[in-house]
Design a protein around this motif. Structure first.
Motif, short mmCIF file in Angstrom:
data_model
loop_
_atom_site.label_atom_id
_atom_site.label_comp_id
_atom_site.label_asym_id
_atom_site.label_seq_id
_atom_site.Cartn_x
_atom_site.Cartn_y
_atom_site.Cartn_z
N ILE A 171 1.03 -1.05 0.15
CA ILE A 171 -0.01 -0.28 -0.05
C ILE A 171 0.78 1.20 0.03
O ILE A 171 0.51 2.14 -0.63
N LYS A 172 1.92 1.23 0.72
CA LYS A 172 2.87 2.23 0.82
C LYS A 172 3.49 2.49 -0.84
O LYS A 172 3.60 3.79 -1.30
N TYR A 173 3.70 1.61 -1.32
CA TYR A 173 4.45 1.76 -2.76
C TYR A 173 3.14 2.34 -3.43
O TYR A 173 3.47 3.10 -4.55
N MET A 174 1.90 1.74 -3.40
CA MET A 174 0.71 2.41 -4.05
C MET A 174 0.77 3.86 -3.83
O MET A 174 0.36 4.67 -4.92
N MET A 175 0.86 4.20 -2.60
CA MET A 175 0.68 5.69 -2.20
C MET A 175 1.73 6.60 -3.22
O MET A 175 1.40 7.61 -3.53
N ASP A 176 3.02 5.91 -3.09
CA ASP A 176 4.01 6.91 -3.58
C ASP A 176 3.74 6.81 -5.26
O ASP A 176 3.98 7.82 -5.95
N GLY A 177 3.41 5.59 -5.69
CA GLY A 177 3.27 5.23 -7.42
C GLY A 177 1.89 6.39 -7.82
O GLY A 177 2.01 7.05 -9.09
N LEU A 178 0.94 6.38 -7.18
CA LEU A 178 -0.32 7.09 -7.28
C LEU A 178 -0.31 8.61 -6.77
O LEU A 178 -1.00 9.26 -7.39
N ARG A 179 0.93 8.98 -6.02
CA ARG A 179 1.19 10.15 -5.52
C ARG A 179 -0.30 10.65 -4.74
O ARG A 179 -0.74 11.61 -4.83
N MET A 180 -0.82 9.53 -3.86
CA MET A 180 -1.90 9.76 -2.98
C MET A 180 -1.47 9.87 -1.72
O MET A 180 -0.82 8.66 -1.08
N LYS A 181 -2.04 10.70 -0.86
CA LYS A 181 -1.42 10.64 0.82
C LYS A 181 -2.82 10.06 1.40
O LYS A 181 -2.45 9.75 2.96
N ASP A 182 -3.86 9.77 1.02
CA ASP A 182 -5.00 9.18 1.92
C ASP A 182 -4.87 7.67 1.74
O ASP A 182 -5.31 6.89 0.78
N ARG A 183 -4.15 7.24 2.95
CA ARG A 183 -3.93 5.68 3.19
C ARG A 183 -5.01 4.99 3.27
O ARG A 183 -5.24 3.74 2.72
N GLU A 184 -6.02 5.43 3.81
CA GLU A 184 -7.42 4.62 3.91
C GLU A 184 -7.99 4.51 2.67
O GLU A 184 -8.60 3.44 2.23
N LEU A 185 -8.18 5.70 1.61
CA LEU A 185 -8.63 5.54 0.35
C LEU A 185 -7.64 4.40 -0.48
O LEU A 185 -8.26 3.55 -1.23
N VAL A 186 -6.13 4.49 -0.45
CA VAL A 186 -5.37 3.57 -1.06
C VAL A 186 -5.73 2.03 -0.76
O VAL A 186 -5.52 1.11 -1.36
#
Length: 327
Positions: A248-263
């Motif tokens: 999920i952390k890799y996804m947050m970085d790749g998608l440039r999203m800070k909302d961990r709940e959403l990712v």
């Protein structure tokens, strides 16, 4: 004399060892084109960051390149692989010399999103539905969803060709269109703004949404290098599906999203669709080929082996399983 011969022998052995070590430690450079972040790209990013490609003696460069350009640059030899599997399938059916070497996802994760007042697919009769291109994956799935809900996509609706999410979402907001298909992240955003979800594409169609492709020439000329690349990518895929929190952390970085709940929600929706072994059933693949033949109006007989070469990923699976490898 004996001393000279001994010295010469030692030097020869030393030189042999030097060049052997140098050759064995050489790193092969590979370039991969991707149009957007998806399962395939996350697997590659993880393989890169976790050192799996390095273990395979590879230095992999990931390049953001649009779909149609990615195929052209691969054919020109400027990149080695590309991840837009749907475009690869369409090109291969048209006899372009490319093949898919992995299939990471064989069901689309898109949602059909419509204006708030529209509550069923049947209510789309006479409405504008946006797709990215007339023969693209989005259009193929949209037509299938319409047909299975009793609508003729050639008569009952108006399929409008538009760009990506950045174009179609504003068009939905301004009511220029009444419906379109969005990926999981954009679907969640649209639903939060009050738009209606009419269905999920995975319930209606089989479609390659994640995979890796390359040219016929690359497969013939560099099979050993392709195998190492696929094995590294498969390690990244295994990490992605089994290590939820760091993935999920890799996804947050790749998608440039800070909302961990959403990712996290996006991850949990997508993971059940991922093919953990990197390939799909031949019957499913043949059905995709047959559907693409109809879309592209190709008449010739096409078999799975004409479009897919899954020998690399199947061999990599066997090796990883027999060795007990875990991420």
């Amino acid at each position: 004399m004996n001393c000279q011969m001994l010295t010469r022998s030692v030097l020869i052995c030393a030189l042999f060892l030097f060049f052997t070590v140098k050759r064995s430690s050489a790193i092969d450079n590979l370039r991969v084109a991707y149009p957007s972040m998806n399962t395939s790209v996350f697997a590659l990013v993880i393989a890169q960051k976790e050192g799996y490609f390095k273990e395979e003696g590879l230095n992999v460069e990931l390049l953001s390149i649009r779909g149609e350009i990615a195929i052209r640059t691969t054919l020109a030899g400027e990149v080695d692989f590309f991840t837009n599997a749907g475009s690869a399938l369409a090109a291969a059916v048209r006899n372009v010399p490319v093949k898919l070497i992995t299939v990471f996802q064989d069901k689309p994760s898109w949602d059909l999103i419509a204006q708030p007042e529209i509550k069923s697919v049947a209510q789309l009769r006479g409405k504008n539905i946006a797709v990215m291109s007339p023969e693209g994956s989005l259009a193929v799935v949209a037509r299938e969803m319409l047909r299975k809900n009793g609508l003729d996509p050639t008569k009952d609706v108006n399929l409008v060709t538009m760009g990506g999410d950045e174009v179609r979402f504003p068009a939905l907001q301004t009511k220029s269109i009444q419906a379109t298909l969005f990926n999981t992240a954009m679907s969640i955003k649209a639903q939060k703004e009050g738009f209606s979800k009419l269905g999920n594409a995975s319930e209606y169609a089989n479609l390659i949404e994640g995979g890796l492709a390359t040219t016929h020439d690359k497969i013939k000329q560099n099979p050993e290098k392709i195998f190492r690349f696929v094995r590294g990518a498969l390690k990244g895929l295994n990490y992605y599906v089994t290590k939820r929190e760091p993935a999920i952390k890799y996804m947050m970085d790749g998608l440039r999203m800070k909302d961990r709940e959403l990712v996290s929600l996006i991850y949990d929706i997508q993971i059940p669709l991922v093919l953990r072994e990197g390939f799909s059933d031949d019957k499913v693949l043949q059905s995709m080929i047959d559907d693409m033949k109809k879309t592209t109006k190709v008449q010739r007989e096409i078999k799975v082996a004409d479009i897919f070469d899954l020998t690399f990923v199947k061999k990599a699976n066997e090796e990883l399983k027999s060795s007990g490898w875990k991420p």
